[in-house]
Design an enzyme around this catalytic site. Structure first.
Site, PDB file in Angstrom:
ATOM      1  N   GLN A   1       0.809  -1.218   0.000  1.00  0.00           N
ATOM      2  CA  GLN A   1       0.000   0.000   0.000  1.00  0.00           C
ATOM      3  C   GLN A   1       0.844   1.270   0.000  1.00  0.00           C
ATOM      4  O   GLN A   1       0.321   2.353  -0.246  1.00  0.00           O
ATOM      5  CB  GLN A   1      -0.924   0.019   1.220  1.00  0.00           C
ATOM      6  CG  GLN A   1      -1.992  -1.052   1.225  1.00  0.00           C
ATOM      7  CD  GLN A   1      -3.062  -0.835   0.175  1.00  0.00           C
ATOM      8  OE1 GLN A   1      -3.251   0.264  -0.335  1.00  0.00           O
ATOM      9  NE2 GLN A   1      -3.777  -1.899  -0.167  1.00  0.00           N
TER      10      GLN A   1
ATOM     11  N   SER B   1       3.215  -4.687  -5.148  1.00  0.00           N
ATOM     12  CA  SER B   1       2.289  -5.243  -6.141  1.00  0.00           C
ATOM     13  C   SER B   1       1.924  -4.190  -7.171  1.00  0.00           C
ATOM     14  O   SER B   1       1.694  -3.023  -6.828  1.00  0.00           O
ATOM     15  CB  SER B   1       1.019  -5.746  -5.440  1.00  0.00           C
ATOM     16  OG  SER B   1       0.129  -6.314  -6.359  1.00  0.00           O
ATOM     17  N   ALA B   2       1.842  -4.597  -8.440  1.00  0.00           N
ATOM     18  CA  ALA B   2       1.594  -3.644  -9.532  1.00  0.00           C
ATOM     19  C   ALA B   2       0.186  -3.067  -9.507  1.00  0.00           C
ATOM     20  O   ALA B   2      -0.019  -1.899  -9.852  1.00  0.00           O
ATOM     21  CB  ALA B   2       1.842  -4.327 -10.882  1.00  0.00           C
ATOM     22  N   HIS B   3      -0.802  -3.856  -9.099  1.00  0.00           N
ATOM     23  CA  HIS B   3      -2.180  -3.384  -9.272  1.00  0.00           C
ATOM     24  C   HIS B   3      -2.604  -2.341  -8.242  1.00  0.00           C
ATOM     25  O   HIS B   3      -3.706  -1.794  -8.319  1.00  0.00           O
ATOM     26  CB  HIS B   3      -3.159  -4.566  -9.312  1.00  0.00           C
ATOM     27  CG  HIS B   3      -3.541  -5.135  -7.978  1.00  0.00           C
ATOM     28  ND1 HIS B   3      -4.759  -4.887  -7.390  1.00  0.00           N
ATOM     29  CD2 HIS B   3      -2.879  -5.963  -7.143  1.00  0.00           C
ATOM     30  CE1 HIS B   3      -4.838  -5.538  -6.241  1.00  0.00           C
ATOM     31  NE2 HIS B   3      -3.704  -6.194  -6.068  1.00  0.00           N
TER      32      HIS B   3
ATOM     33  N   CYS C   1      -9.696  -8.280   0.532  1.00  0.00           N
ATOM     34  CA  CYS C   1      -9.408  -9.707   0.668  1.00  0.00           C
ATOM     35  C   CYS C   1     -10.299 -10.384   1.694  1.00  0.00           C
ATOM     36  O   CYS C   1     -10.367 -11.607   1.758  1.00  0.00           O
ATOM     37  CB  CYS C   1      -7.945  -9.911   1.046  1.00  0.00           C
ATOM     38  SG  CYS C   1      -6.801  -9.241  -0.190  1.00  0.00           S
TER      39      CYS C   1
END
Length: 397
Positions: free
Chosen positions: A179, A199-201, A325
């Site tokens: 984050q 993380s890329a997304h 999640c």
């Protein structure tokens, strides 16, 4: 009706520049980088360029960047890898009560194998105390894994102090920075970080690709076995379009971070102040200052967060009540319970996470629509009815 996306912590749309960068590697430059002919060499060059960009964003060396399938894989690899590497040295791991489940569940799996895990408490703002960390360290402590910034309440941890303490004690330090990368400055060298997940997304890149930084000299074992990709540490033909996209996304995010942070912080504070001023019986979760520029998390008494999200959706506003999640879980957020909220208050939480598409006009529309929605839900709440009844009785006395 305009659709307002206020859930950028869950995922982000792939921005045009990132999509443009990755498209050729689906069609024209589709080679396998392990081969030796021209289109394979082109793919290999793109792979290493993305590695260079990712390393530059973190203050790392390119050889310290390993591409993965995302933040969850990176967290698993770092934690399980260190446990296996140093199991003859010790079996104690330190984490916190508000980590992402990718960390918590990995630690729990290691407990079944005989490892011990200490979960540090956090203060009411969701921040660990360095004194608690110092007390928790034992002679057999082999790993400290503390997230850089929380995915629910946006609290930023004292990563530099944690890293300094870990380095002084000779303990490996891993941080889940999924984050935080691209939102706050991170330098793995000056912060004494041994491993970092991203993380890329979360950076306007595609889903299914991430990276793990591993400090040079840490012989982390392979997590996925097969071929010799990623210098023999992570097998499997590389996702070249995704990796190219990650490199471009992180490059753009870091170059624009200062300007974006300034704009989003102002918008974040407008929302926080507006919500607290217009909706009674509401509290801000997490620190107002030591938090991600784009994060707003509040709890409304006497209502259910799920009902609030459905009514906001009907107004074209997309937000969440916590981590994407765990959105299907009926249990209250472990993060909100850790900062001291009751189950009832934790169930009435709302998380807004802003992004590149967020505007002043959207914030004003949200602040206009929110109070009547909360009022409507409270009018149907037995808890609120009981609260009003008790208040009237108290006043009459």
């Amino acid at each position: 009706m305009e659709k307002i996306y206020f859930d950028h912590a869950a995922t982000t749309p792939v921005r045009a520049e990132v999509l443009e960068a990755m498209l050729p590697y689906f069609t024209e430059q589709y080679g396998n980088p392990s081969s030796i002919y021209e289109i394979a060499r082109s793919a290999k060059k793109a792979l290493e360029t993305a590695r260079d960009k990712s390393a530059a964003a973190l203050g790392a060396d390119p050889a310290e960047i390993f591409f993965t399938g995302g933040g969850t894989e990176s967290d698993n690899w770092a934690i399980r890898g260190i446990a296996e590497l140093y199991e003859n040295k010790g079996s104690h791991i330190i984490s916190s009560r508000i980590e992402h489940h990718a960390v918590l569940h990995t630690c729990e799996s290691l407990k079944k194998r005989g490892f011990e895990v200490t979960y540090l408490p956090v203060d009411e703002d969701g921040i660990i105390r360095i004194s608690d960390l110092e007390k928790a360290i034992r002679p057999d402590t082999i790993l400290i894994t503390i997230m850089t910034a929380n995915n629910e309440i946006g609290s930023i941890q004292p990563i530099e102090a944690i890293g300094a303490l870990a380095r002084a004690k000779g303990i490996a330090f891993h941080t889940d920075a999924v984050q935080a990368v691209g939102h706050v400055p991170i330098n793995v060298k000056s912060h004494n970080i041994d491993m970092l997940s991203l993380s890329a997304h979360k950076l306007y890149g595609p889903k299914g690709v991430g990276a793990l930084y591993v400090k040079k000299g840490i012989p982390l074992r392979s997590f996925i076995f097969g071929g010799g990709q990623e210098r023999g540490r992570r097998a499997g033909t590389e996702n070249i379009p995704g990796i190219v996209a990650l490199g471009r996304a992180i490059e753009l995010a870091v170059s624009e971070m200062e300007e974006d942070s300034r704009r989003l912080t102002a918008l974040r504070n407008k929302l926080i102040d507006g919500i607290l001023a217009s909706v009674p019986h509401t509290r801000l979760n997490g620190s107002k200052d030591k938090r991600l520029p784009n994060n707003v998390n509040v709890s409304f008494e006497f209502i259910e967060g799920e009902s609030l999200l459905l009514l906001l959706d009907m107004k074209g506003i997309f937000a969440s009540s916590g981590s994407a999640c765990t959105s299907g879980s009926l249990d209250p957020s472990h993060v909100l319970l850790a900062i001291g909220l009751s189950h009832e208050k934790a169930h009435g939480s709302l998380r807004i996470t802003l992004g590149r598409s967020s505007t002043e006009e959207q914030a004003e529309y949200f602040l206009k629509e929110l109070p009547p929605i909360v009022s409507r839900l409270r009018d149907m709440s037995p808890l609120y009815e009981e609260y009003l009844k008790t208040s009237r009785q108290r006043i009459s006395k």
